[in-house]
Scaffold this active site. Structure first.
Site, mmCIF file in Angstrom:
data_model
loop_
_atom_site.group_PDB
_atom_site.id
_atom_site.type_symbol
_atom_site.label_atom_id
_atom_site.label_comp_id
_atom_site.label_asym_id
_atom_site.label_seq_id
_atom_site.Cartn_x
_atom_site.Cartn_y
_atom_site.Cartn_z
ATOM 1 C CG PHE A 101 -12.693 24.807 26.673
ATOM 2 C CD1 PHE A 101 -11.619 24.973 25.796
ATOM 3 C CD2 PHE A 101 -13.480 25.918 26.970
ATOM 4 C CE1 PHE A 101 -11.361 26.216 25.221
ATOM 5 C CE2 PHE A 101 -13.215 27.154 26.400
ATOM 6 C CZ PHE A 101 -12.151 27.299 25.526
ATOM 7 C CD GLU A 142 -13.132 35.180 30.111
ATOM 8 O OE1 GLU A 142 -14.227 34.758 30.511
ATOM 9 O OE2 GLU A 142 -12.045 34.694 30.475
ATOM 10 C CB SER A 189 -17.526 31.330 32.228
ATOM 11 O OG SER A 189 -18.677 30.569 32.491
ATOM 12 C CD GLU A 239 -19.874 20.189 28.938
ATOM 13 O OE1 GLU A 239 -18.901 20.394 29.695
ATOM 14 O OE2 GLU A 239 -20.994 20.675 29.151
ATOM 15 N NE ARG A 240 -17.635 24.003 25.037
ATOM 16 C CZ ARG A 240 -18.915 23.743 24.840
ATOM 17 N NH1 ARG A 240 -19.272 22.701 24.118
ATOM 18 N NH2 ARG A 240 -19.854 24.508 25.349
ATOM 19 C CE LYS A 246 -18.917 18.716 34.224
ATOM 20 N NZ LYS A 246 -18.657 19.077 32.804
ATOM 21 C CB CYS A 279 -8.186 31.969 33.087
ATOM 22 S SG CYS A 279 -6.822 31.190 33.932
#
Ligand code: NAD
Length: 500
Positions: free
Chosen positions: A151, A384, A228, A178-179, A175, A283
């Site tokens: 996301f 994290e 993640s 979805e957020r 893909k 990240c």
């Protein structure tokens, strides 16, 4: 405001799909539902993969010159739509508009790198390697590749993958997270407008079921994943077991070492930008400051002052420097970790847990937070956090700082702030981390180099984009050829062929 139906993009057009499942998409600054995302079912997935397979067979045969024309047009279109893309990112992710536009710019660098593919992809030729024999090598596309993205960079990470995959002649199925799924659809329209044939770039929305469908589908040749660490590991294991080439980039815990000889104002400015920019949801965010010796007290004081001055709010407002977190669950995770650190004896120097933004009481906000005297066994060090929290660990020497970094399971990025070339050189040679900054806090490599971490930050062999990206999306062939003159005598031998 009404909610938007967010559909797939399959075989050159918006497609509501066959699947009945829907998921809400939010504006995290207001807490309002803004979209209803269509989640793919097996039939949708199969339709996209079949379209990709057919498209890949033709696209891989299109000349490099024609593919490059399309990529140049795509570059112009993305550039022209930067503000529109940024607005979509801010409305679903929450980061401030200028930061969202910066994300588009970094993605564009990879498109530009892909535009130079005729140079990058040139083969190699050994003339007359043996008498009358030449040897040459070249690379060809894999076929159908899937990209599964997180996301936190809804435009940049898809652009780390798709331009190189497509320029090298593959069909690419994205893909997205979805957020914040809507920016992917604008990218699909821009690829389409640029002349990318139907089926070469598609967007399939979904959750873990769709991901698992892609990882195991027999017609998919390779998977690029960014997200993640636990999911990266799962993706790497599952897709390799199903015979696919995989690169899976995972999470991070990036340390920045501050030496006593560093310019502490510069270090505090850059640490605060790197820890709190995009609400720490990068990240490559600096989440741990490793303060060496006498640097610690002054550094904590200076970073604390900067953290208190940051304006938090909705990312569309011009004076706002930091937006909300992505979900209420993210907000609760950050609050929990700060409370656990406090209970375990860390000093909460700046506390953002209870921040409320006026007029945006339902937004998912946490303010900048600084934790000092954090120990390695605390959850604030081990997890994290992925929020606006800077953890300060105090050590006595550069050697101890390097030991701390190398003992950490993640190895994405790290930085050193110092006035000593020797300290910087020792640091860059000894840390077990893939990307290193020297007086640069977020060392995301330029597109001509590749991006990738070590240890639990990357599973697979090749890094993403740059030269490794070209290697990942292609496979090599080597030809050994002989064209004897009709009068030449070419003796055959039962021995293993050797060169003469
Ligand atoms: P995530 O792992 O939750 O999701 C990433 C993708 O995996 C999404 O498309 C999601 O739909 C899918 N997914 C989620 N759960 C799944 C499951 N159980 N099975 C199969 N697929 C699943 O990550 P996120 O929260 O979207 O993004 C943040 C994470 O990504 C952080 O850990 C961050 O460090 C990492 N990240 C890493 C890099 C890098 O370059 N190393 C870059 C950006 C983000």
């Amino acid at each position: 405001m009404g909610t938007t139906e967010i559909t797939h993009w399959i075989n050159g057009e918006a497609d509501p799909g066959h699947g009945a499942r829907r998921q809400d998409v939010y504006n995290p600054a207001t807490g309002e539902v803004t979209g209803r995302l269509h989640l793919a079912d097996e039939q949708d997935l199969d339709k996209a993969v079949r379209a990709a397979r057919a498209a890949a067979d033709q696209w891989g045969e299109v000349s490099l010159s024609k593919r490059m024309n399309v990529m140049f047009t795509f570059r112009e279109l993305v550039h022209a739509h930067t503000q529109e893309l940024a607005q979509i990112i801010t409305s679903e992710h929450g980061k401030v508009l200028s930061d969202a536009a910066g994300e588009v710019a970094r993605g564009l660098e990879v498109v530009e790198y892909a535009c130079a593919l005729p140079q990058t992809l040139k083969g190699e030729y050994s003339d007359q390697f043996s008498t009358g024999i030449d040897v040459y090598s070249f690379r060809q596309p894999l076929g159908v590749v899937a990209g599964i993205t997180p996301f936190n960079f809804p435009v940049m990470v898809p652009l780390w993958m798709s331009p190189i995959a497509i320029a090298t002649g593959n069909a690419f199925i994205l893909k997205p997270s979805e957020r914040d799924p809507s920016a992917a659809l604008l990218l699909a329209k821009l690829y389409h407008e640029a002349g990318v044939p139907d089926g070469v770039f598609q967007v399939l929305h979904g959750d873990k079921d769709t991901v698992n469908g892609l990882l195991t589908h027999e017609s998919i040749d390779a998977v690029s994943f960014v997200g993640s660490t636990p999911i990266a590991k799962h993706v790497h294991e599952t897709a390799t077991r199903h015979g696919k080439r995989v690169q899976a980039l995972g999470g991070a815990k990036n340390h920045a070492v501050v030496m006593p000889d560093a310019d502490l104002d510069l270090a505090a400015d850059h640490l605060s930008a790197a820890a709190f920019g995009s609400a720490g949801e990068r990240c490559m965010a600096v989440s741990v400051a490793v303060a060496v010796g006498e640097a610690a007290d002054a550094l904590v004081d200076k970073v604390g002052q900067r953290a208190r001055d940051i304006t938090v709010g909705e990312g569309t407002e011009s004076d706002v420097e930091m937006g909300p977190l992505i979900t209420p669950a993210s907000k609760e995770r950050v609050q929990r970790i700060v409370t656990e650190a406090e209970q375990a004896g860390a000093a909460v120097v700046v506390d953002g847990r209870d921040l409320v933004v006026e007029g945006k009481e339902e937004g998912f906000f946490v303010g900048p937070t600084v934790l000092d005297r954090v120990q390695q066994e605390m959850s604030a060090y081990q997890e994290e956090i992925f929020g606006p929290v800077l953890v300060v660990v105090r050590v006595d020497s550069l050697e101890e700082a390097i030991r701390v970094i190398n003992a950490n399971p993640y190895g994405n990025g790290t930085a050193i702030f110092t006035g000593s070339g020797n300290a910087a050189r020792t640091f860059q040679r000894q840390v077990t981390v893939g990307m290193i900054g020297v007086n640069v806090p977020i060392p995301v490599p330029a597109a001509q180099h590749s991006f990738g971490g070590w240890k639990d930050s990357l599973f697979g062999d090749l890094h993403i984009y740059g030269p490794d990206g070209v290697r990942f999306y292609t496979r090599g062939k080597v030809v050994t050829q002989r064209w004897p003159h009709q009068n030449d005598v070419v003796a055959a031998s039962m021995n293993f062929p050797s060169h003469d």
